[in-house]
Design a protein around this motif. Structure first.
Motif, PDB file in Angstrom:
ATOM      1  N   SER B   7       0.850  -1.189   0.000  1.00  0.00           N
ATOM      2  CA  SER B   7       0.000   0.000   0.000  1.00  0.00           C
ATOM      3  C   SER B   7       0.878   1.228   0.000  1.00  0.00           C
ATOM      4  N   TYR B   8       0.276   2.344  -0.387  1.00  0.00           N
ATOM      5  CA  TYR B   8       1.044   3.575  -0.556  1.00  0.00           C
ATOM      6  C   TYR B   8       0.329   4.708   0.150  1.00  0.00           C
ATOM      7  N   PHE B   9       1.099   5.481   0.905  1.00  0.00           N
ATOM      8  CA  PHE B   9       0.533   6.646   1.580  1.00  0.00           C
ATOM      9  C   PHE B   9       1.456   7.832   1.375  1.00  0.00           C
ATOM     10  N   ARG B  10       0.893   8.911   0.857  1.00  0.00           N
ATOM     11  CA  ARG B  10       1.688  10.113   0.635  1.00  0.00           C
ATOM     12  C   ARG B  10       1.484  11.062   1.816  1.00  0.00           C
ATOM     13  N   ALA B  11       2.534  11.246   2.597  1.00  0.00           N
ATOM     14  CA  ALA B  11       2.422  12.104   3.785  1.00  0.00           C
ATOM     15  C   ALA B  11       2.626  13.565   3.398  1.00  0.00           C
ATOM     16  N   ALA B  12       1.824  14.447   4.012  1.00  0.00           N
ATOM     17  CA  ALA B  12       1.952  15.879   3.739  1.00  0.00           C
ATOM     18  C   ALA B  12       2.797  16.565   4.804  1.00  0.00           C
ATOM     19  N   THR B  13       2.903  15.946   5.974  1.00  0.00           N
ATOM     20  CA  THR B  13       3.684  16.531   7.074  1.00  0.00           C
ATOM     21  C   THR B  13       4.514  15.434   7.739  1.00  0.00           C
ATOM     22  N   SER B  58       7.100  19.569   2.919  1.00  0.00           N
ATOM     23  CA  SER B  58       7.909  20.765   2.634  1.00  0.00           C
ATOM     24  C   SER B  58       8.920  21.050   3.746  1.00  0.00           C
ATOM     25  N   GLU B  59       8.631  20.581   4.990  1.00  0.00           N
ATOM     26  CA  GLU B  59       9.576  20.811   6.100  1.00  0.00           C
ATOM     27  C   GLU B  59      10.933  20.144   5.850  1.00  0.00           C
ATOM     28  N   LEU B  60      10.964  19.171   4.960  1.00  0.00           N
ATOM     29  CA  LEU B  60      12.215  18.437   4.724  1.00  0.00           C
ATOM     30  C   LEU B  60      13.019  19.025   3.569  1.00  0.00           C
ATOM     31  N   ARG B  61      12.528  20.147   3.036  1.00  0.00           N
ATOM     32  CA  ARG B  61      13.201  20.755   1.880  1.00  0.00           C
ATOM     33  C   ARG B  61      14.021  21.965   2.282  1.00  0.00           C
ATOM     34  N   GLY B  62      14.857  22.392   1.387  1.00  0.00           N
ATOM     35  CA  GLY B  62      15.506  23.695   1.516  1.00  0.00           C
ATOM     36  C   GLY B  62      16.909  23.636   2.086  1.00  0.00           C
ATOM     37  N   GLY B  73      18.318  20.360   3.912  1.00  0.00           N
ATOM     38  CA  GLY B  73      17.118  19.551   4.106  1.00  0.00           C
ATOM     39  C   GLY B  73      17.290  18.156   3.538  1.00  0.00           C
ATOM     40  N   ALA B  74      16.681  17.183   4.198  1.00  0.00           N
ATOM     41  CA  ALA B  74      16.872  15.778   3.808  1.00  0.00           C
ATOM     42  C   ALA B  74      16.468  15.517   2.362  1.00  0.00           C
ATOM     43  N   LEU B  75      15.489  16.277   1.850  1.00  0.00           N
ATOM     44  CA  LEU B  75      14.999  16.012   0.496  1.00  0.00           C
ATOM     45  C   LEU B  75      15.793  16.732  -0.590  1.00  0.00           C
ATOM     46  N   THR B  76      16.878  17.396  -0.214  1.00  0.00           N
ATOM     47  CA  THR B  76      17.724  18.048  -1.208  1.00  0.00           C
ATOM     48  C   THR B  76      18.235  16.997  -2.186  1.00  0.00           C
ATOM     49  N   ARG B  77      17.974  17.230  -3.462  1.00  0.00           N
ATOM     50  CA  ARG B  77      18.355  16.212  -4.453  1.00  0.00           C
ATOM     51  C   ARG B  77      19.828  16.328  -4.821  1.00  0.00           C
ATOM     52  N   HIS B  78      20.391  15.221  -5.284  1.00  0.00           N
ATOM     53  CA  HIS B  78      21.822  15.221  -5.628  1.00  0.00           C
ATOM     54  C   HIS B  78      22.130  16.307  -6.659  1.00  0.00           C
ATOM     55  N   CYS B  79      21.204  16.511  -7.622  1.00  0.00           N
ATOM     56  CA  CYS B  79      21.452  17.521  -8.655  1.00  0.00           C
ATOM     57  C   CYS B  79      21.506  18.928  -8.051  1.00  0.00           C
ATOM     58  N   GLU B  80      20.815  19.142  -6.926  1.00  0.00           N
ATOM     59  CA  GLU B  80      20.852  20.456  -6.274  1.00  0.00           C
ATOM     60  C   GLU B  80      22.208  20.713  -5.613  1.00  0.00           C
ATOM     61  N   LEU B 161      19.915   5.468  13.266  1.00  0.00           N
ATOM     62  CA  LEU B 161      18.464   5.608  13.143  1.00  0.00           C
ATOM     63  C   LEU B 161      17.755   4.439  13.810  1.00  0.00           C
ATOM     64  N   GLN B 162      16.775   4.745  14.655  1.00  0.00           N
ATOM     65  CA  GLN B 162      15.983   3.705  15.304  1.00  0.00           C
ATOM     66  C   GLN B 162      14.715   3.468  14.474  1.00  0.00           C
ATOM     67  N   PRO B 163      14.056   2.312  14.659  1.00  0.00           N
ATOM     68  CA  PRO B 163      12.829   2.046  13.902  1.00  0.00           C
ATOM     69  C   PRO B 163      11.845   3.214  14.041  1.00  0.00           C
ATOM     70  N   GLY B 164      11.290   3.646  12.918  1.00  0.00           N
ATOM     71  CA  GLY B 164      10.283   4.709  12.964  1.00  0.00           C
ATOM     72  C   GLY B 164      10.867   6.101  12.871  1.00  0.00           C
ATOM     73  N   GLU B 165      12.201   6.233  12.892  1.00  0.00           N
ATOM     74  CA  GLU B 165      12.819   7.556  12.808  1.00  0.00           C
ATOM     75  C   GLU B 165      13.159   7.899  11.358  1.00  0.00           C
ATOM     76  N   LEU B 166      13.228   9.209  11.078  1.00  0.00           N
ATOM     77  CA  LEU B 166      13.710   9.626   9.762  1.00  0.00           C
ATOM     78  C   LEU B 166      14.609  10.843   9.888  1.00  0.00           C
ATOM     79  N   ILE B 167      15.448  11.032   8.880  1.00  0.00           N
ATOM     80  CA  ILE B 167      16.361  12.180   8.864  1.00  0.00           C
ATOM     81  C   ILE B 167      15.597  13.402   8.359  1.00  0.00           C
ATOM     82  N   THR B 168      15.735  14.514   9.084  1.00  0.00           N
ATOM     83  CA  THR B 168      15.078  15.747   8.626  1.00  0.00           C
ATOM     84  C   THR B 168      16.063  16.664   7.906  1.00  0.00           C
TER      85      THR B 168
END
Lengths: 174, 286
Positions: B7-13, B58-62, B73-80, B161-168
């Protein structure tokens, strides 16, 4: 508040509705979350110019443009592309933006079996929109993720090099 | 070559992502750029029941300056890493490493946080966080924390990283005028995994090295800082003799794994060659 619905977990083979703009046309598809974008494009939308090669991001035959950037259609699930703009080799061909690249590939025999060609063209298109006069080294580097098992790459590099030069000459006149 | 159904879930926050993860249990995975995860799913090396897409948070960007750090931000892409001026100015080692990360189309999707979380010992960016003395910002069910890169990489694909954690985000100390850096790697084909690779950051007074951090990748189970080698360089200039001493010291810091393709002695030799070249270049820039 949370948008996550736990019943999702009991229904892992469900399909979801995905909407995006493919080659300038709005499209809606019902897809299973595990379906990759390349499979959706080829099977549901019958856009078979995008080729499924290695299906693990190594060969580059499945490159498409996602929101204007070249990406592997085998390295994303269709659901991830919900809301995005996708341009495949068919769209790029129709719009004429790669007509000179296609003509030059043809003229220089920069393909034999042609399996890799759509990916090569998507990648070359991105390179030339970023760097107007790439060196041969830069062209080779940009193509490092595109396998061609027929040509030995020389004619492909020649074709991209020739188009870059022709574009910058005609660009200088406008 | 098809993933098992999920299943797939797109999180907004961030809260939505953590909440979905907590309720789904260990059978869920976060997905960002997916350039390593999607092949792993297609090959069924992993088969979670739920994918939580974090790329729309969006909190993970920039990328921005924060105190003495560049917050990436964690979502910074390699090309950036190649296009973002703040990276070029304040984290030039990452800018220099980026062209070596996979191929252009992969760099358009892959994310910095994802690469660090994945902790592939052959990847460029995890090793560079070590060379930079970066800190990894993490959020999870029990709140947020910052972990030094030196304490982050635990074992093969295993991190703090522990289970359930993510890098911001990743916090990189701002590059300073008295610092120099170098990056290079040896690969059979451009874009392939490196046989051995290295990044270094030195702080110097004139020609004298006051501090240096050197980190290798593709040399073992984790990205590896070579502290014994670093110690041989501190307090002097980068002359030929000093560089030779550093090359000799590498043997005490690296224990490359057994491999038919690249035997340990060969990898150690390549690491010495690479170190010598890079220190030579660093010395010329003094």
């Amino acid at each position: 508040m949370s948008g996550f619905d736990e019943s999702l977990l009991d229904d892992a083979d469900e399909t979801v509705r995905v909407r995006f703009v493919v080659n300038g046309r709005k499209v809606a598809c019902e897809v299973a979350p595990r379906e990759t974008l390349v499979d959706c494009l080829r099977n549901a939308l019958e856009l078979t110019g995008t080729h499924a090669g290695c299906e693990m991001g190594a060969c580059g035959a499945c490159l498409v443009q996602l929101d204007g950037q070249a990406v592997h259609a085998c390295l994303m699930f269709t659901v991830q592309a919900d809301g995005a703009r996708i341009d495949t080799i068919e769209g790029l061909t129709e719009s004429g933006v790669i007509a000179d690249l296609q003509a030059e590939f043809h003229r220089r025999n920069a393909l034999q079996c042609g399996f890799c060609t759509p990916g090569m063209l998507v990648n070359a298109h991105e390179l030339l929109s970023r760097v107007t006069q790439p060196s041969r080294e830069e062209i080779r580097d940009a193509l490092s993720g595109n396998y061609c098992r027929c040509t030995g790459y020389e004619a492909i590099v020649d074709a991209i090099d020739a188009v870059a030069k022709a574009r910058s000459e005609s660009g200088g006149a406008t | 070559m098809k993933a098992r159904a999920f299943s797939y879930f797109r999180a907004a926050t961030i809260d939505q992502a953590l909440d979905a993860r907590a309720r789904a249990g260990d059978d869920a995975r976060f997905i960002a750029g997916g350039q390593s995860l999607v092949p792993a799913l297609s090959l069924r090396l992993q088969a979670p029941r739920l994918l939580i897409d974090i790329t729309h948070i969006s909190e993970l960007r920039g990328v921005r300056r924060e105190g003495g750090y560049l917050r990436i931000g964690a979502l910074t892409r390699h090309c950036e890493m190649l296009s973002e001026p703040l990276i070029a100015e304040f984290a030039p080692l990452l800018h220099a490493a980026a062209p070596f990360v996979a191929h252009p189309a992969i760099r358009n999707r892959g994310t910095f946080g994802g690469s660090v979380a994945h902790a592939d010992p052959a990847s460029e960016f995890p090793a560079m966080t070590l060379a930079l003395g970066a800190e990894i910002e993490i959020i999870g069910p029990s709140g947020g924390r910052r972990v030094k890169a030196d304490d982050f990489f635990v074992d093969l694909f295993e991190t703090a990283l522990q289970p359930g954690e993510l890098i911001t985000a990743v916090f990189v100390p701002l590059f300073k005028a008295d610092q120099r850096f170098a990056f290079d790697e040896l690969a059979r084909r451009r874009g392939d995994y490196a046989l051995v690779g290295c990044g270094m950051l030195a702080t110097s007074t004139g020609e004298r090295i006051d501090d240096i951090r050197i980190s290798f990748f593709s040399v073992g189970n984790t990205p590896t800082r070579v502290k014994g080698t670093e110690a041989t360089l501190i307090g002097s200039s980068l002359g030929a003799e000093r560089i030779a001493a550093a090359q000799a010291a590498l043997e005490g810091d690296l224990a490359p794994p057994d491999s038919d393709e690249v035997p340990p002695a060969m990898r150690l030799h390549l690491a010495r060659v690479l170190l010598g070249r890079m220190l030579g270049r660093l010395g010329e820039r003094a």
